[in-house]
Design an enzyme around this catalytic site. Structure first.
Site, PDB file in Angstrom:
ATOM      1  N   SER A   1     -10.489  -1.550   4.583  1.00 29.44           N
ATOM      2  CA  SER A   1      -9.634  -1.768   5.753  1.00 29.44           C
ATOM      3  C   SER A   1      -9.074  -0.440   6.250  1.00 29.44           C
ATOM      4  CB  SER A   1      -8.464  -2.690   5.393  1.00 29.44           C
ATOM      5  OG  SER A   1      -8.969  -3.966   5.115  1.00 29.44           O
TER       6      SER A   1
ATOM      7  N   ARG B   1       0.826  -1.220   0.000  1.00 27.58           N
ATOM      8  CA  ARG B   1       0.000   0.000   0.000  1.00 27.58           C
ATOM      9  C   ARG B   1       0.859   1.269   0.000  1.00 27.58           C
ATOM     10  NH1 ARG B   1      -2.115  -3.710  -1.158  1.00 27.58           N
ATOM     11  NH2 ARG B   1      -3.708  -4.918  -0.090  1.00 27.58           N
TER      12      ARG B   1
ATOM     13  N   GLU C   1      -4.343   2.663   7.040  1.00 26.39           N
ATOM     14  CA  GLU C   1      -4.191   2.527   5.585  1.00 26.39           C
ATOM     15  C   GLU C   1      -4.958   3.674   4.913  1.00 26.39           C
ATOM     16  OE1 GLU C   1      -4.835  -1.438   4.009  1.00 26.39           O
ATOM     17  OE2 GLU C   1      -5.860  -0.594   2.255  1.00 26.39           O
TER      18      GLU C   1
HETATM   19  C1  LIG Z   1     -15.662  -1.783   0.546  1.00 26.10           C
HETATM   20  C2  LIG Z   1     -14.216  -1.466   0.280  1.00 26.10           C
HETATM   21  C3  LIG Z   1     -13.331  -2.489   0.018  1.00 26.10           C
HETATM   22  C4  LIG Z   1     -11.974  -2.203  -0.235  1.00 26.10           C
HETATM   23  N1  LIG Z   1     -11.135  -3.238  -0.497  1.00 26.10           N
HETATM   24  C5  LIG Z   1      -9.833  -2.977  -0.777  1.00 26.10           C
HETATM   25  C6  LIG Z   1      -8.932  -4.045  -1.087  1.00 26.10           C
HETATM   26  O1  LIG Z   1      -9.297  -5.210  -1.128  1.00 26.10           O
HETATM   27  N2  LIG Z   1      -7.631  -3.732  -1.320  1.00 26.10           N
HETATM   28  C7  LIG Z   1      -7.179  -2.442  -1.291  1.00 26.10           C
HETATM   29  O2  LIG Z   1      -5.992  -2.225  -1.530  1.00 26.10           O
HETATM   30  N3  LIG Z   1      -8.013  -1.415  -1.003  1.00 26.10           N
HETATM   31  C8  LIG Z   1      -9.325  -1.645  -0.754  1.00 26.10           C
HETATM   32  N4  LIG Z   1     -10.166  -0.610  -0.465  1.00 26.10           N
HETATM   33  C9  LIG Z   1      -9.639   0.777  -0.381  1.00 26.10           C
HETATM   34  C10 LIG Z   1      -9.694   1.587  -1.682  1.00 26.10           C
HETATM   35  O3  LIG Z   1     -10.723   1.124  -2.539  1.00 26.10           O
HETATM   36  C11 LIG Z   1      -8.349   1.554  -2.409  1.00 26.10           C
HETATM   37  O4  LIG Z   1      -7.333   2.130  -1.624  1.00 26.10           O
HETATM   38  C12 LIG Z   1      -8.394   2.307  -3.755  1.00 26.10           C
HETATM   39  O5  LIG Z   1      -7.165   2.131  -4.401  1.00 26.10           O
HETATM   40  C13 LIG Z   1      -8.665   3.797  -3.608  1.00 26.10           C
HETATM   41  O6  LIG Z   1      -8.972   4.323  -4.887  1.00 26.10           O
HETATM   42  P1  LIG Z   1      -9.778   5.688  -5.010  1.00 26.10           P
HETATM   43  O7  LIG Z   1      -9.889   6.040  -6.435  1.00 26.10           O
HETATM   44  O8  LIG Z   1     -11.067   5.580  -4.258  1.00 26.10           O
HETATM   45  O9  LIG Z   1      -8.769   6.660  -4.274  1.00 26.10           O
HETATM   46  P2  LIG Z   1      -9.133   7.860  -3.289  1.00 26.10           P
HETATM   47  O10 LIG Z   1      -9.720   7.315  -2.035  1.00 26.10           O
HETATM   48  O11 LIG Z   1      -9.905   8.881  -4.023  1.00 26.10           O
HETATM   49  O12 LIG Z   1      -7.675   8.393  -2.964  1.00 26.10           O
HETATM   50  C14 LIG Z   1      -6.787   7.613  -2.192  1.00 26.10           C
HETATM   51  C15 LIG Z   1      -5.392   8.243  -2.283  1.00 26.10           C
HETATM   52  O13 LIG Z   1      -4.931   8.115  -3.607  1.00 26.10           O
HETATM   53  C16 LIG Z   1      -4.632   9.404  -4.154  1.00 26.10           C
HETATM   54  N5  LIG Z   1      -5.008   9.406  -5.558  1.00 26.10           N
HETATM   55  C17 LIG Z   1      -6.229   9.131  -6.098  1.00 26.10           C
HETATM   56  N6  LIG Z   1      -6.178   9.232  -7.427  1.00 26.10           N
HETATM   57  C18 LIG Z   1      -4.920   9.599  -7.736  1.00 26.10           C
HETATM   58  C19 LIG Z   1      -4.232   9.875  -8.956  1.00 26.10           C
HETATM   59  N7  LIG Z   1      -4.852   9.821 -10.141  1.00 26.10           N
HETATM   60  N8  LIG Z   1      -2.929  10.223  -8.895  1.00 26.10           N
HETATM   61  C20 LIG Z   1      -2.291  10.300  -7.716  1.00 26.10           C
HETATM   62  N9  LIG Z   1      -2.875  10.059  -6.519  1.00 26.10           N
HETATM   63  C21 LIG Z   1      -4.169   9.700  -6.546  1.00 26.10           C
HETATM   64  C22 LIG Z   1      -5.469  10.374  -3.354  1.00 26.10           C
HETATM   65  O14 LIG Z   1      -4.912  11.672  -3.397  1.00 26.10           O
HETATM   66  C23 LIG Z   1      -5.414   9.742  -1.977  1.00 26.10           C
HETATM   67  O15 LIG Z   1      -4.229  10.076  -1.319  1.00 26.10           O
HETATM   68  C24 LIG Z   1     -11.519  -0.866  -0.216  1.00 26.10           C
HETATM   69  C25 LIG Z   1     -12.441   0.170   0.037  1.00 26.10           C
HETATM   70  C26 LIG Z   1     -13.769  -0.121   0.277  1.00 26.10           C
HETATM   71  C27 LIG Z   1     -14.727   1.008   0.523  1.00 26.10           C
END
Ligand SMILES: Cc1cc2nc3c(=O)[nH]c(=O)nc-3n(C[C@H](O)[C@H](O)[C@H](O)COP(=O)(O)OP(=O)(O)OC[C@H]3O[C@@H](n4cnc5c(N)ncnc54)[C@H](O)[C@@H]3O)c2cc1C
Length: 324
Positions: free
Chosen positions: A246, A176, A316
């Site tokens: 998580s 991560r 995380e």
């Molecule tokens: C029900 C549920 C289940 C999940 N299961 C998992 C899992 O199994 N494994 C896992 O790893 N995660 C999981 N997650 C967490 C999450 O989905 C991941 O971390 C995902 O990668 C976040 O993507 P996002 O677009 O929502 O990012 P955001 O939440 O919008 O942003 C997260 C971070 O990434 C940065 N970011 C976003 N887009 C960009 C970009 N284009 N360039 C640079 N930085 C950027 C943001 O600035 C922020 O710091 C889960 C979440 C939920 C709600």
């Protein structure tokens, strides 16, 4: 800075959507948190470049995908949030088992597209409710697979709007965590502290697309894998209530959920935030939770686990913004 000032910088050529005073609860999966001073959803990559070129260097800047790993404090965000979900959504097959995917594409769409093109190994993306940009920033993964295992190269924009191509070798990639090797500032040469201290990505660049590589597979088998994986998640995660997946990283050799459960914290509640009864490493918004409720519960869980087990858990989820 207001709309007319941005337009002045960009000669009025912006084609995306600029909004003022936007509730970030609408852009985060916890459905909680404060208001962003401004959001900008670009029309496409060129439009995002124009926008970034027009932003004064001291304007705080954030990038948000689906907000599924994000807590925005109740005092909100000063500056501008670039929203990439719904923007940068192109996805296309290239030669030799590779896909070109823009940063706003959701994991589920990527998984289904790969299956439709008989590519193997992308099913795990279906269970992660984020955009590719967020998954690249977090090296998101599950069930033994991680995003960067499939990355050959990425295209990033600097804070000043310059497009830079990087390979996976340019990054230190961990659990991560993704950091540009030996990078201290922007391509433009401006000192990092003066440019974008608020961009959550420590390298001060944002991902706009990636080339992903997968093995040859069978579409039917991949679709079955996606279905099974989603079934597993429904059985083990509290998907009926707003959450951010998580909350804590797993410590080496253990599981945060096991430690939290062993401390009797399942069901623990502060205001509208509650440690899920179904999965102890999830905090759910059980109704009108404030970001402070969630952050306080995170702190309480952390302190209790440290006191009872000696293990210090590290979040995380990313927490940004001002306290009220
Ligand atoms: C029900 C549920 C289940 C999940 N299961 C998992 C899992 O199994 N494994 C896992 O790893 N995660 C999981 N997650 C967490 C999450 O989905 C991941 O971390 C995902 O990668 C976040 O993507 P996002 O677009 O929502 O990012 P955001 O939440 O919008 O942003 C997260 C971070 O990434 C940065 N970011 C976003 N887009 C960009 C970009 N284009 N360039 C640079 N930085 C950027 C943001 O600035 C922020 O710091 C889960 C979440 C939920 C709600």
């Amino acid at each position: 800075m207001n709309m007319s000032e941005i337009l002045q910088f960009t000669d009025g050529t912006l084609r995306g959507e600029l909004r003022h005073r936007v509730a970030m609860s609408k852009h985060t999966s916890w459905r909680a948190g404060g208001v962003a001073e401004r959001t900008y959803q670009p029309a496409d990559l060129a439009d995002l470049q124009t926008f970034l070129r027009g932003l004064p260097a001291d304007e705080p800047l954030y990038v948000v995908g689906l907000g599924s790993n994000l807590l925005v404090r109740d005092g909100g965000l000063r500056g501008t949030v670039v929203l990439l979900h719904g923007a940068l959504k192109a996805l296309r097959m290239m030669e030799a088992n590779t896909l070109h995917v823009e940063a706003g594409v959701p994991g589920a769409k990527l998984a289904r597209f790969a299956a439709a093109h008989h590519l193997s190994g992308a099913a795990f993306f279906a269970g992660i409710p984020g955009t590719l940009g967020g998954m690249l920033a977090m090296n998101a993964g599950c069930y033994g697979s991680e995003t960067w295992q499939h990355v050959t190269d990425v295209q990033v924009l600097t804070r000043g709007g310059d497009l830079v191509e990087r390979t996976a070798q340019d990054y230190e990639i961990g659990y991560r965590q993704v950091i540009v090797r030996g990078k201290s500032g922007l391509e433009s040469g401006k000192p990092s502290s003066a440019v974008a201290p608020h961009l959550p990505l420590s390298q001060e660049e944002l991902f706009v697309s990636a080339t992903l590589h997968f093995a040859n597979g069978d579409g039917e088998i991949e679709r079955k894998a996606i279905k099974e994986l989603l079934g597993k998640r429904i059985a083990s995660q509290p998907l009926n209530l707003p959450n951010a997946g998580s909350v804590f990283r797993n410590p080496v050799g253990d599981h945060a959920a096991r430690l939290i459960e062993s401390c009797g914290l399942k069901g623990k509640r502060i205001g509208g935030a509650q440690v899920s009864q179904k999965h102890a490493n999830f905090i759910v918004n059980a109704g009108d939770a404030t970001a402070a409720d969630i952050e306080n519960l995170i702190a309480e869980v952390r302190a209790t686990v440290a006191a009872q087990t000696g293990v210090v858990l590290h979040p995380e989820v990313r927490i940004i913004g001002e306290v009220v």
